[in-house]
Design a protein around this motif. Structure first.
Motif, PDB file in Angstrom:
ATOM      1  N   ARG A 122       0.834  -1.208   0.000  1.00  0.00           N
ATOM      2  CA  ARG A 122       0.000   0.000   0.000  1.00  0.00           C
ATOM      3  C   ARG A 122       0.867   1.256   0.000  1.00  0.00           C
ATOM      4  O   ARG A 122       0.616   2.202  -0.743  1.00  0.00           O
ATOM      5  CB  ARG A 122      -0.918  -0.008   1.231  1.00  0.00           C
ATOM      6  CG  ARG A 122      -1.810   1.219   1.357  1.00  0.00           C
ATOM      7  CD  ARG A 122      -2.735   1.075   2.551  1.00  0.00           C
ATOM      8  NE  ARG A 122      -1.989   0.927   3.790  1.00  0.00           N
ATOM      9  CZ  ARG A 122      -1.498   1.946   4.492  1.00  0.00           C
ATOM     10  NH1 ARG A 122      -1.663   3.199   4.065  1.00  0.00           N
ATOM     11  NH2 ARG A 122      -0.839   1.734   5.609  1.00  0.00           N
ATOM     12  N   HIS A 123       1.907   1.251   0.835  1.00  0.00           N
ATOM     13  CA  HIS A 123       2.779   2.418   0.897  1.00  0.00           C
ATOM     14  C   HIS A 123       3.530   2.594  -0.424  1.00  0.00           C
ATOM     15  O   HIS A 123       3.726   3.721  -0.895  1.00  0.00           O
ATOM     16  CB  HIS A 123       3.773   2.251   2.053  1.00  0.00           C
ATOM     17  CG  HIS A 123       4.634   3.454   2.271  1.00  0.00           C
ATOM     18  ND1 HIS A 123       5.907   3.571   1.739  1.00  0.00           N
ATOM     19  CD2 HIS A 123       4.411   4.609   2.949  1.00  0.00           C
ATOM     20  CE1 HIS A 123       6.426   4.733   2.078  1.00  0.00           C
ATOM     21  NE2 HIS A 123       5.540   5.376   2.827  1.00  0.00           N
ATOM     22  N   GLY A 124       3.941   1.475  -1.033  1.00  0.00           N
ATOM     23  CA  GLY A 124       4.651   1.576  -2.306  1.00  0.00           C
ATOM     24  C   GLY A 124       3.783   2.151  -3.401  1.00  0.00           C
ATOM     25  O   GLY A 124       4.217   3.021  -4.175  1.00  0.00           O
ATOM     26  N   LEU A 125       2.538   1.666  -3.484  1.00  0.00           N
ATOM     27  CA  LEU A 125       1.633   2.207  -4.496  1.00  0.00           C
ATOM     28  C   LEU A 125       1.335   3.683  -4.239  1.00  0.00           C
ATOM     29  O   LEU A 125       1.215   4.479  -5.174  1.00  0.00           O
ATOM     30  CB  LEU A 125       0.335   1.393  -4.507  1.00  0.00           C
ATOM     31  CG  LEU A 125       0.471  -0.074  -4.939  1.00  0.00           C
ATOM     32  CD1 LEU A 125      -0.873  -0.782  -4.829  1.00  0.00           C
ATOM     33  CD2 LEU A 125       1.007  -0.170  -6.362  1.00  0.00           C
ATOM     34  N   ARG A 126       1.217   4.029  -2.974  1.00  0.00           N
ATOM     35  CA  ARG A 126       0.965   5.442  -2.634  1.00  0.00           C
ATOM     36  C   ARG A 126       2.160   6.307  -3.025  1.00  0.00           C
ATOM     37  O   ARG A 126       1.997   7.417  -3.545  1.00  0.00           O
ATOM     38  CB  ARG A 126       0.711   5.550  -1.125  1.00  0.00           C
ATOM     39  CG  ARG A 126       0.332   6.946  -0.649  1.00  0.00           C
ATOM     40  CD  ARG A 126      -1.056   7.303  -1.142  1.00  0.00           C
ATOM     41  NE  ARG A 126      -1.455   8.604  -0.645  1.00  0.00           N
ATOM     42  CZ  ARG A 126      -1.085   9.766  -1.178  1.00  0.00           C
ATOM     43  NH1 ARG A 126      -0.287   9.775  -2.206  1.00  0.00           N
ATOM     44  NH2 ARG A 126      -1.509  10.892  -0.671  1.00  0.00           N
ATOM     45  N   CYS A 127       3.385   5.800  -2.825  1.00  0.00           N
ATOM     46  CA  CYS A 127       4.576   6.563  -3.201  1.00  0.00           C
ATOM     47  C   CYS A 127       4.655   6.750  -4.713  1.00  0.00           C
ATOM     48  O   CYS A 127       5.154   7.763  -5.194  1.00  0.00           O
ATOM     49  CB  CYS A 127       5.830   5.848  -2.713  1.00  0.00           C
ATOM     50  SG  CYS A 127       6.122   6.006  -0.943  1.00  0.00           S
ATOM     51  N   ARG A 128       4.186   5.767  -5.455  1.00  0.00           N
ATOM     52  CA  ARG A 128       4.236   5.887  -6.909  1.00  0.00           C
ATOM     53  C   ARG A 128       3.336   6.997  -7.433  1.00  0.00           C
ATOM     54  O   ARG A 128       3.503   7.448  -8.562  1.00  0.00           O
ATOM     55  CB  ARG A 128       3.838   4.560  -7.559  1.00  0.00           C
ATOM     56  CG  ARG A 128       4.932   3.509  -7.473  1.00  0.00           C
ATOM     57  CD  ARG A 128       4.619   2.302  -8.297  1.00  0.00           C
ATOM     58  NE  ARG A 128       5.722   1.336  -8.262  1.00  0.00           N
ATOM     59  CZ  ARG A 128       6.788   1.378  -9.057  1.00  0.00           C
ATOM     60  NH1 ARG A 128       6.876   2.348  -9.962  1.00  0.00           N
ATOM     61  NH2 ARG A 128       7.742   0.479  -8.966  1.00  0.00           N
ATOM     62  N   LEU A 129       2.386   7.441  -6.629  1.00  0.00           N
ATOM     63  CA  LEU A 129       1.504   8.523  -7.060  1.00  0.00           C
ATOM     64  C   LEU A 129       2.100   9.895  -6.802  1.00  0.00           C
ATOM     65  O   LEU A 129       1.639  10.887  -7.387  1.00  0.00           O
ATOM     66  CB  LEU A 129       0.149   8.417  -6.341  1.00  0.00           C
ATOM     67  CG  LEU A 129      -0.639   7.133  -6.594  1.00  0.00           C
ATOM     68  CD1 LEU A 129      -1.945   7.181  -5.828  1.00  0.00           C
ATOM     69  CD2 LEU A 129      -0.894   6.931  -8.076  1.00  0.00           C
ATOM     70  N   GLY A 130       3.110   9.994  -5.936  1.00  0.00           N
ATOM     71  CA  GLY A 130       3.666  11.301  -5.608  1.00  0.00           C
ATOM     72  C   GLY A 130       2.623  12.168  -4.910  1.00  0.00           C
ATOM     73  O   GLY A 130       1.663  11.680  -4.328  1.00  0.00           O
ATOM     74  N   ARG A 131       2.786  13.478  -4.994  1.00  0.00           N
ATOM     75  CA  ARG A 131       1.843  14.457  -4.427  1.00  0.00           C
ATOM     76  C   ARG A 131       1.422  14.101  -3.002  1.00  0.00           C
ATOM     77  O   ARG A 131       0.246  13.851  -2.720  1.00  0.00           O
ATOM     78  CB  ARG A 131       0.602  14.582  -5.308  1.00  0.00           C
ATOM     79  CG  ARG A 131       0.928  14.967  -6.743  1.00  0.00           C
ATOM     80  CD  ARG A 131      -0.315  14.996  -7.593  1.00  0.00           C
ATOM     81  NE  ARG A 131       0.031  15.219  -8.982  1.00  0.00           N
ATOM     82  CZ  ARG A 131       0.030  16.408  -9.600  1.00  0.00           C
ATOM     83  NH1 ARG A 131      -0.297  17.479  -8.906  1.00  0.00           N
ATOM     84  NH2 ARG A 131       0.352  16.512 -10.861  1.00  0.00           N
ATOM     85  N   PRO A 132       2.347  14.049  -2.065  1.00  0.00           N
ATOM     86  CA  PRO A 132       1.999  13.657  -0.697  1.00  0.00           C
ATOM     87  C   PRO A 132       1.022  14.605  -0.028  1.00  0.00           C
ATOM     88  O   PRO A 132       0.338  14.206   0.917  1.00  0.00           O
ATOM     89  CB  PRO A 132       3.357  13.659   0.020  1.00  0.00           C
ATOM     90  CG  PRO A 132       4.226  14.557  -0.802  1.00  0.00           C
ATOM     91  CD  PRO A 132       3.781  14.380  -2.214  1.00  0.00           C
ATOM     92  N   ALA A 133       0.925  15.836  -0.507  1.00  0.00           N
ATOM     93  CA  ALA A 133       0.008  16.798   0.115  1.00  0.00           C
ATOM     94  C   ALA A 133      -1.424  16.637  -0.371  1.00  0.00           C
ATOM     95  O   ALA A 133      -2.352  17.204   0.205  1.00  0.00           O
ATOM     96  CB  ALA A 133       0.484  18.228  -0.153  1.00  0.00           C
ATOM     97  N   SER A 134      -1.632  15.880  -1.443  1.00  0.00           N
ATOM     98  CA  SER A 134      -2.969  15.730  -2.017  1.00  0.00           C
ATOM     99  C   SER A 134      -3.755  14.663  -1.271  1.00  0.00           C
ATOM    100  O   SER A 134      -3.246  13.583  -0.984  1.00  0.00           O
ATOM    101  CB  SER A 134      -2.862  15.365  -3.498  1.00  0.00           C
ATOM    102  OG  SER A 134      -4.150  15.091  -4.022  1.00  0.00           O
TER     103      SER A 134
END
Length: 365
Positions: free
Chosen positions: A56-68
């Motif tokens: 889950r964390h890896g897929l989230r990192c692949r999206l970038g934009r941590p503030a979104s």
């Protein structure tokens, strides 16, 4: 640094492949070290919770934009629609494993079994499983397919007329056909009845009432529909048989596999474009607008087609479901799909433009 000879460390590193490459280069050793320190002695495999969190964390990192807070929603929309289109394409390819369409001999055998004592007349054979205006689809039809006539691409059937006046009434003929179908191993579905009025002559001096009853059935990979058309006054009865193939067994696994692959690629491509345009990118706004246009063009036919087709599927008995691409509004709305593909490719091309370096921009200012 965690040893690569440790089985647990190797398995942790495999799970880290869900993360972007740059992220793994910078943090993989640190993350694996923390996980190994927290693991009890003797463990050789990550727990299910650890694996789920890393993925889950890896897929989230692949999206970038941590503030979104909504980037996951936009990524899911893109992944799901890409998965649906990929599944539709895979199922269409899997349809090619079907048996050829019924020939005259098979049609005659079905007619003799279902309607004994009747003579088979003209048989309209089909040249392909799916046809465009009764002909196999070719590259010469693509312009018409895209520019408004996509709804004419449909599953074909073999139609046969029963010649001569039936020796029984419409009700007796239907009862006989229903019994014979069951006796010969067909699964029979509820008949549908349509009634309409028309003129008996060009001056419309006499009105005729026509009742057409359709009796569907299925056996193996073949679907049959008996149409019994009764006209009053006069009690004239016409009989017609239609045969078609059902979806072959390869369609379901092809659709599932193609859908998962398409959704995964859609997620990864969205994540790449999202990270590319996260900050200091000259085309960030344009890429966002093009993404919105693409999702609108791809999702609108789906949202319109699914309720309409579901209502149709529930109102009339169907031995088999309509092909997946029809549930996506394709190829009737193929122009919207092509336009969405064009905006998607343009957005990806703009995302590939080199980013501005914030440090250089500040120094120049």
């Amino acid at each position: 640094m965690p040893t690569t000879g440790d089985p647990l460390a190797r398995r942790y590193r495999r799970l880290l492949f869900c993360h972007p490459r740059d992220y793994r280069r910078a943090r993989a050793d640190e993350m694996v070290g923390v996980l190994l320190d927290a693991a009890p002695a003797g463990r050789t495999r990550p727990t299910g919770r650890e694996a789920a969190n890393l993925i889950r964390h890896g897929l989230r990192c692949r999206l970038g934009r941590p503030a979104s807070r909504t980037v996951g929603v936009w990524a899911t929309l893109a992944a799901v629609v890409c998965g649906l289109f990929a599944a539709a394409l895979a199922t269409r390819a899997a349809w090619e494993t079907s048996r050829p369409m019924p020939d005259r001999a098979e049609t005659a055998a079905v007619a003799a079994a279902v309607l004994p004592g009747h003579d088979l007349g003209e048989v309209d054979l089909s040249p392909a499983l799916f046809t465009f205006y009764t002909q196999p689809l070719t590259v010469w039809h693509i312009d018409n397919l895209i520019l408004g006539d996509g709804g004419e691409y449909e599953q074909s059937d073999v139609a046969a007329k029963i010649v001569g006046a039936p020796p029984r009434s419409a009700e007796e003929t239907l009862a006989l056909a229903h019994r014979r179908l069951r006796e010969t191993g067909w699964q029979v579905y509820e008949p549908t009845v349509g009634r309409y009025s028309g003129c008996a002559d060009k001056f419309c001096a006499r009105i005729t009432e026509t009742t057409e009853t359709t009796l569907p059935a299925r056996r193996g990979d073949t679907e049959v529909a008996l149409h019994v058309r009764a006209e009053t006054p006069g009690d004239a009865v016409e009989l017609r048989l239609e045969l078609r193939r059902t979806a072959p067994p390869a369609v379901l696994p092809a659709g599932v596999g193609g859908g998962l692959l398409g959704a995964s690629l859609g997620w990864l491509v969205f994540g790449w474009a999202s990270r590319r345009t996260e900050a200091a990118h000259p085309a960030r706004g344009a890429v966002t607008v093009l993404y919105a246009i693409t999702m609108f063009l791809w999702w609108m036919p789906v949202l319109l087609a699914v309720p309409a087709l579901l209502e149709h599927q529930l109102d009339e008995p169907h031995p088999t479901w309509h092909p997946l691409w029809e549930w996506l509004g394709q190829p009737a709305a193929s122009l919207l799909f092509v336009a969405g593909a064009a905006t998607a490719l343009l957005g990806l091309a703009l995302a590939a433009v080199p980013r501005r370096d914030p440090l250089l921009t500040t120094a120049a200012g």
